[in-house]
Every structure is written in structure tokens, then in C-alpha cells.
Design an enzyme around this catalytic site. Structure first.
Site, PDB file in Angstrom:
ATOM      1  N   LYS A 182      -2.284  -1.578  -3.803  1.00 15.08           N
ATOM      2  CA  LYS A 182      -3.136  -0.396  -3.719  1.00 15.08           C
ATOM      3  C   LYS A 182      -2.271   0.848  -3.791  1.00 15.08           C
ATOM      4  O   LYS A 182      -1.270   0.898  -3.075  1.00 15.08           O
ATOM      5  CB  LYS A 182      -3.888  -0.447  -2.392  1.00 15.08           C
ATOM      6  N   LYS A 234       0.855  -1.187   0.000  1.00 14.92           N
ATOM      7  CA  LYS A 234       0.000   0.000   0.000  1.00 14.92           C
ATOM      8  C   LYS A 234       0.889   1.234   0.000  1.00 14.92           C
ATOM      9  O   LYS A 234       1.683   1.451   0.915  1.00 14.92           O
ATOM     10  CB  LYS A 234      -0.890  -0.014   1.238  1.00 14.92           C
TER      11      LYS A 234
END
Ligand code: PBG
Ligand code: ZN
Length: 324
Positions: free
Chosen positions: A248, A195
Site C-alpha cells: 500500500k 505500507k
């Protein structure tokens, strides 16, 4: 002279041949739909930067979850907007917190819809960071303890899967052990393994009311320049017990999706985040792009990069377009 073996256009010339030789496809089975559950009653408030996405109180979340289920989408992922926030994010691991009550309400009506929960503290802390603050920074180990408590309370409320999004070190192992020790060996973990500290989360922070009140998330989320680090992060989470690994954001990190697909034989998810959604929505509202075409091309891009699962605010539209 063009040789007869150079005629790629032979196959491209007929739709039926294109269909027969198509290498990738998008299915409704690939989709997870994110939802924002708010305390209160009768609430349905559109997020201004995310047309079509709402903060909703529980009865409206359940109604939309029915629609999602009816479209054949297998799962939702839930984010909570609690009534009160405090420095330690108490609502996140309270057995009667906003998410715990939302899980119970959805599972009561829709036992077959998979309910996944985002496990993090930023929606519940008054300072908006993803963990406990000590000496001006997020303290890793005390945060991990709370995340494990949060995941356990989600499982107790009936969550089918938990998805830690905080980027603390060692949280997957802590959550796995806590779930195992308390009778939830069967609950999988979808880890936000890779992330990045991204500007693309801007609209989400409006939706979840989780903007950090000081500083930023760069001491725990990844630097956008890094690629090898993504392999290390994913490896650690797999070793700690992650069942599904996630990248992400999505579009600016398709190379990372492909790297993880090539490196690990694990189910792989990609989060098509809020800012990616807002850009497409804004451009299509202006008539600058064809929304359906661009969204479907985006979804196919995720599949071609190697993702199995796509978390996307477009999920309901994609399901409708696929079923035509
Ligand atoms: C919570 C969380 C965030 C997102 C998912 N879980 C925000 C953040 O880290 O700031 C972003 C999702 C999106 O932008 O759609 N940690
Ligand atoms: Zn967070």
C-alpha cells in the site's frame, strides 16, 4: 526485410486471437470494497474528495453491503468513525464500538459476505496517530497490546478476517497469539505488511477524519525510497503469522508488488488507495480520461504486477463493468 517470425501483429490482428493469448485478467473475485461506518442514524455524507464514497450510519452501510454482495464482490473492509475520540482510542476495542456494531449488523443480514476489519487506532484517537503517544512519539509495545485487544473484539463481533494497518513492530504475532488464545484460531490476518508514508492517503483522512493533529506518520510507516526494506517487512509479517500480505499504496509501488510476488508464495493484496481513486475521478469528471478504460487498465496493472487481491473504491464499478 522483416522476417516472418517478427510478425507479432498476426496475433494482434483479431480480437479472438487477442482473447486467446491474453495473459492476465481481472475477476470480481479479486475485489475488496472499503466502507466508512459512522455513528448516528440516517447519515449518508459523500466524501468531497472521493465522489461516490460515503460516510454512512449502520443502516445505510448494511444497504450498500447488500448491493456489494449482489454484485458478487466477496468482501468489504470496514473503517469506523466513532462518536467520541480520546487519547487511547477506546472505541476501537470497545465491544459496542462503531465497528463492532457494524460487523454485527452486516453479518446478521449477509452472513456470506466476508467482513474484514481495519485494525488501527488513528480513527479513534483524538490526536489522529495510529497508537499511544509517549514522549511525543507513538509507543510501539503499548500500542501493540491495544491492537491485539481491538482485533479480538472485532473477531468476537463476527469479523471474518482482521487487517492491521498500523505498522507497529510485532503486531501480527501479538494479534495471532491473542486470537489463538481466545478461540479464534480460524480467523485469518491480512497484514498491511508494506505500507509507505504516502501523500496518497490524503482523501482517506478526510473520509475517516483521521488526520494526525501533530507531526506525521514517518516514524512508523515506510520511507517511499525503500525497496529492500519491503522484503524485510513482508518476511517478518509472514513469520509472525500473516495469512495475506499487502502492499500500500498501489500504483506508485507496482515494483514492490512484483518483488513480493517473486519472493514469497503467499496470497498478495494491493491497496488502490484514496488518492489514486480521487485522481481518476477528478480527471474523468473533467472529461480528460475515459474512466472505465483507465480503471480497468489500472486493475489489470495490479494483476500483471502479481497481486491476487485488489482493495479498491472502484470495486462496485469494476464488478458492473465485468458483468456486462
Ligand atoms: C489507517 C489506514 C489508512 C489507510 C488505510 N488504513 C490511513 C493512514 O495510514 O493514514 C489509507 C487508505 C486510503 O488512503 O485509501 N492506518
Ligand atoms: Zn492508523
Amino acid at each position: 526485410m522483416i522476417s516472418s517470425s517478427d510478425r507479432s501483429r498476426r496475433i494482434r490482428g483479431k480480437e479472438v486471437f487477442r482473447r486467446m493469448t491474453r495473459e492476465n485478467s481481472v475477476s470480481v473475485n479479486d475485489l475488496i470494497y472499503p466502507m466508512f461506518s459512522s455513528f448516528g442514524k440516517g447519515i449518508s455524507k459523500e466524501v468531497s474528495s472521493m465522489p461516490g464514497v460515503y460516510q454512512q450510519s449502520i443502516e445505510n452501510i448494511v444497504a450498500e453491503a447488500k448491493e456489494v454482495y449482489g454484485l458478487g464482490i466477496p468482501a468489504v473492509i470496514l473503517f469506523g468513525i466513532p462518536e467520541t475520540k480520546d487519547p487511547v482510542g477506546s472505541d476501537a476495542y470497545s465491544d459496542h464500538g462503531i465497528i463492532q456494531e457494524t460487523i454485527r449488523a452486516i453479518k446478521r443480514e449477509l452472513p456470506e459476505l466476508a467482513v474484514i476489519t481495519d485494525v488501527c487506532l488513528c480513527e479513534y484517537t483524538d490526536h489522529g496517530h495510529c497508537g499511544l503517544i509517549k514522549n511525543g512519539d507513538v509507543d510501539n509495545d503499548s500500542t501493540v497490546e491495544l491492537l491485539a485487544r481491538e482485533a479480538l473484539s472485532h473477531a468476537r463481533a463476527g469479523a471474518d478476517m482482521v487487517a492491521p494497518s498500523d505498522m507497529m513492530d510485532g503486531r501480527v504475532r501479538a494479534i495471532r497469539e491473542t486470537l489463538d488464545d481466545n478461540g479464534f484460531k480460524h480467523i485469518p490476518i491480512m497484514s498491511y505488511a508494506v505500507k509507505y508514508a504516502s501523500g496518497y492517503y490524503g482523501p482517506f483522512r478526510e473520509a475517516a477524519e483521521s488526520t494526525p493533529q501533530f507531526g506525521d506518520r514517518r516514524s512508523y510507516q515506510m520511507d517511499p525510497a525503500n525497496r529492500l526494506e519491503a522484503l524485510r517487512e513482508a518476511k517478518q509479517d509472514i513469520e509472525q503469522g500473516a495469512d495475506i500480505i499487502m502492499v500500500k499504496p498501489g500504483l506508485p509501488y507496482l515494483d514492490i508488488v512484483r518483488d513480493l510476488r517473486n519472493e514469497f508464495n503467499m496470497p498478495l493484496a494491493v491497496y488502490n488507495v484514496s488518492g489514486e481513486y480521487s485522481m481518476i475521478k477528478a480527471a474523468s469528471a473533467n472529461g480528460w480520461i475515459d474512466e472505465e478504460r483507465v480503471v480497468m487498465e489500472t486493475m489489470l496493472g495490479f494483476k500483471r504486477a502479481g497481486a491476487d487481491i485488489i482493495i479498491t473504491y472502484h470495486a462496485k464499478d469494476v464488478a458492473r463493468w465485468l458483468s456486462r
